[in-house]
Design a protein around this motif. Structure first.
Motif, PDB file in Angstrom:
ATOM      1  N   GLU A 264       0.808  -1.221   0.000  1.00 54.05           N
ATOM      2  CA  GLU A 264       0.000   0.000   0.000  1.00 54.05           C
ATOM      3  C   GLU A 264       0.839   1.268   0.000  1.00 54.05           C
ATOM      4  O   GLU A 264       0.496   2.252  -0.666  1.00 54.05           O
ATOM      5  CB  GLU A 264      -0.931   0.000   1.213  1.00 54.05           C
ATOM      6  N   THR A 269      -1.710   7.144  -5.483  1.00 56.44           N
ATOM      7  CA  THR A 269      -2.936   7.610  -4.825  1.00 56.44           C
ATOM      8  C   THR A 269      -3.858   8.332  -5.806  1.00 56.44           C
ATOM      9  O   THR A 269      -4.969   8.715  -5.445  1.00 56.44           O
ATOM     10  CB  THR A 269      -2.593   8.562  -3.669  1.00 56.44           C
ATOM     11  N   LEU A 291     -11.172  -1.039  -3.707  1.00 58.18           N
ATOM     12  CA  LEU A 291     -10.700   0.304  -3.385  1.00 58.18           C
ATOM     13  C   LEU A 291     -11.831   1.300  -3.640  1.00 58.18           C
ATOM     14  O   LEU A 291     -12.522   1.221  -4.660  1.00 58.18           O
ATOM     15  CB  LEU A 291      -9.483   0.661  -4.235  1.00 58.18           C
ATOM     16  N   LYS A 292     -12.007   2.240  -2.721  1.00 57.89           N
ATOM     17  CA  LYS A 292     -13.043   3.252  -2.866  1.00 57.89           C
ATOM     18  C   LYS A 292     -12.487   4.476  -3.580  1.00 57.89           C
ATOM     19  O   LYS A 292     -11.364   4.899  -3.330  1.00 57.89           O
ATOM     20  CB  LYS A 292     -13.582   3.644  -1.489  1.00 57.89           C
ATOM     21  N   GLU A 295     -11.981   7.993  -1.913  1.00 57.72           N
ATOM     22  CA  GLU A 295     -11.409   7.867  -0.572  1.00 57.72           C
ATOM     23  C   GLU A 295     -10.028   7.199  -0.581  1.00 57.72           C
ATOM     24  O   GLU A 295      -9.092   7.658   0.089  1.00 57.72           O
ATOM     25  CB  GLU A 295     -12.361   7.072   0.341  1.00 57.72           C
ATOM     26  N   ASP A 296      -9.911   6.104  -1.360  1.00 61.72           N
ATOM     27  CA  ASP A 296      -8.636   5.376  -1.409  1.00 61.72           C
ATOM     28  C   ASP A 296      -7.748   5.814  -2.572  1.00 61.72           C
ATOM     29  O   ASP A 296      -6.519   5.784  -2.468  1.00 61.72           O
ATOM     30  CB  ASP A 296      -8.894   3.865  -1.523  1.00 61.72           C
ATOM     31  N   ILE A 297      -8.367   6.201  -3.663  1.00 63.92           N
ATOM     32  CA  ILE A 297      -7.601   6.593  -4.852  1.00 63.92           C
ATOM     33  C   ILE A 297      -8.467   7.512  -5.718  1.00 63.92           C
ATOM     34  O   ILE A 297      -9.674   7.304  -5.858  1.00 63.92           O
ATOM     35  CB  ILE A 297      -7.138   5.340  -5.641  1.00 63.92           C
ATOM     36  N   LYS A 370      -5.571  11.155   1.579  1.00 59.72           N
ATOM     37  CA  LYS A 370      -5.872  10.757   2.959  1.00 59.72           C
ATOM     38  C   LYS A 370      -4.696  11.108   3.871  1.00 59.72           C
ATOM     39  O   LYS A 370      -3.543  10.876   3.528  1.00 59.72           O
ATOM     40  CB  LYS A 370      -6.120   9.254   3.044  1.00 59.72           C
TER      41      LYS A 370
END
Length: 371
Positions: A264, A269, A291-292, A295-297, A370
Motif C-alpha cells: 500500500e 494515490t 478500493l473506494k 477515498e482510497d484513490i 488521505k
C-alpha cells in the motif's frame, strides 16, 4: 478472393492515386508488370485495357501506356456534387457520434451530403477511403488522422488531394509534415490541468495512462510531465504507462492490476487517464480490488463524454467541444471549398489552426489525499 487481373488493376490504380504515376507519365512496361506481379502478359493486358477504357490510362502508338490527367475530366462534376467526406477513426463509439452530428447538421442545412468513413485507426483503411475520395472527386474532406503520432504511409494521397484541388482539414490531431488547417483541443494544457488538479489535492504518487500512437496522447502526457515539474514533484518512470491502439483494451488494465498488487505504501494515490473510456475500465479494476474512489484513490478522465456520468462515481474530467468541433469543421471546410474554386492549390500554413481551450469539470472521482 481477388483474381490476378484485379490485383494488377488495383495496384496500378493505387499508384496513380498516390502520385507514383503522374498525368502523362509513362507507366511500367508489360514485361516489368509481369515480373512485379508474377502474372502472364495476357493478365497485364487485360488490366491495362480495362484502365484505358475507364479513363485512367491512355496509349500512344509505339510509345507505350501513360497515366491520364483525370483532373480535367472531373473538374465540372467536382464543382456540382455538393458532397463532403468525413473520415474519423470511429463512427459509433465514444465522442464521435457527437462530432459527426455537429458536422452533418450544419452541412445538410447548406445543401451538402455527407459521406462517412471510419478507419478504425488503421492506415490501410485510411488509404482505402482516400483512394475512394480521390476517385469520386468530393468537394472537400474533413479528416481525423489515423495514428497521428507516428509516420503516416499515406502522405502521398494527401498530396494528391492538394494536386487535384480538393480542400481538406483535420480535426482532433494533424499530420505535422503536411501543415494542414486543423481544429484541435489544447491537449497539452488538458493533461496539465488533469494532473495539477490532483497535485493541488495533495497527491504526489500519480500514475498516468497515455495512448502513444495518437498525438492527443503524447500531448496529454507532456502536460502530465509539465505539471510535475511546475510543482517540483519527482517523476517516477514507472508511473507513466503508454499503450497503442491494439493494446488499449488490455495493457492499461493489466498494468493497473500489477501496480495495485504492490504494498500500500508504494501504490499511486491518483490516476490520470488518456480519456473517459479508459477511466471507466480502470474504475472496474479499482472496484474489483475493493478500493473506494476517491477515498482510497482518485481518478481523472478526459473528454467529458456521456460516460463520465454513467457510473456510480461521476468522473472528474476535461472538456472536449465534440459537436461544436464538428460544426466548426463543417463551416471551415465550406469556406475552404468556396475559396479554393479557381485557386491554383490549397495553401496550408502552421497559423491555419483553431485550438479549443479545455476546462476541468470537477465531479466525485477526485478527492484530497488521505492523512
Amino acid at each position: 478472393m481477388q483474381t490476378k487481373y484485379s490485383i494488377v488493376k488495383k495496384a496500378i490504380k493505387s499508384q496513380i492515386l498516390d502520385g507514383t504515376f503522374r498525368p502523362h507519365q509513362k507507366i511500367s512496361s508489360e514485361s516489368e508488370l509481369m515480373k512485379e506481379f508474377g502474372v502472364s502478359r495476357h493478365t497485364v493486358r487485360l488490366a491495362i485495357g480495362d484502365l484505358v477504357n475507364q479513363g485512367w490510362l491512355y496509349r500512344e502508338q509505339g510509345a507505350g501506356t501513360f497515366c491520364a490527367d483525370r483532373t480535367k475530366d472531373t473538374s465540372q462534376s467536382f464543382v456540382d456534387q455538393k458532397n463532403i467526406a468525413l473520415i474519423t477513426t470511429y463512427l459509433s463509439d465514444y465522442i464521435f457520434p457527437s462530432i459527426i452530428r455537429g458536422a452533418e447538421s450544419y452541412l445538410s442545412k447548406e445543401g451538402y451530403q455527407v459521406s462517412l468513413f471510419s478507419t478504425n485507426n488503421d492506415h490501410d483503411m485510411e488509404r482505402k477511403f482516400l483512394e475512394k475520395i480521390l476517385m469520386q472527386q468530393f468537394d472537400g474532406v474533413i479528416i481525423e488522422p489515423t495514428r497521428s503520432a507516428i509516420s503516416n504511409p499515406n502522405i502521398n494521397y494527401y498530396l494528391n488531394l492538394e494536386r487535384q484541388h480538393i480542400p481538406y482539414l483535420m480535426i482532433n490531431a494533424y499530420y505535422d509534415e503536411l501543415e494542414p488547417f486543423h481544429i484541435v483541443v489544447d491537449d497539452e494544457k488538458g493533461g496539465l490541468i488533469q494532473t495539477e488538479h490532483v497535485i493541488e489535492l495533495g497527491h504526489r504518487n500519480i500514475i498516468g495512462f497515455f495512448k502513444n500512437d495518437d498525438i492527443q496522447g503524447t500531448k496529454r502526457m507532456k502536460g502530465y510531465l509539465k505539471a510535475h515539474r511546475k510543482h517540483n514533484i519527482e517523476i517516477m518512470p514507472n508511473n507513466i504507462v503508454t499503450y497503442n491502439t491494439e493494446e488499449k483494451s488490455s495493457k492499461p488494465i493489466d498494468m493497473l492490476k500489477q501496480v495495485l498488487s504492490e504494498p500500500e505504501a508504494k501504490r499511486p494515490t491518483a490516476i490520470v487517464c488518456y480519456n473517459d473510456e479508459l477511466a471507466i475500465k480502470l474504475l472496474d479494476v479499482l472496484r474489483e480490488a475493493q478500493l473506494k474512489v476517491p477515498e482510497d484513490i482518485s481518478i481523472v478522465g478526459y473528454d467529458d463524454s456521456f460516460m463520465a456520468e454513467l457510473t456510480e462515481v461521476k468522473l472528474t474530467t476535461v472538456t472536449h467541444p465534440k459537436s461544436e468541433m464538428g460544426e466548426l469543421a463543417a463551416k471551415v471546410i465550406l469556406d475552404m471549398v468556396k475559396k479554393n474554386r479557381g485557386a491554383k492549390k490549397q495553401q496550408n500554413t502552421e497559423k491555419d489552426l483553431i485550438r479549443f481551450d479545455p476546462e476541468l469539470i470537477i465531479r466525485h472521482s477526485t478527492g484530497p489525499l488521505k492523512g
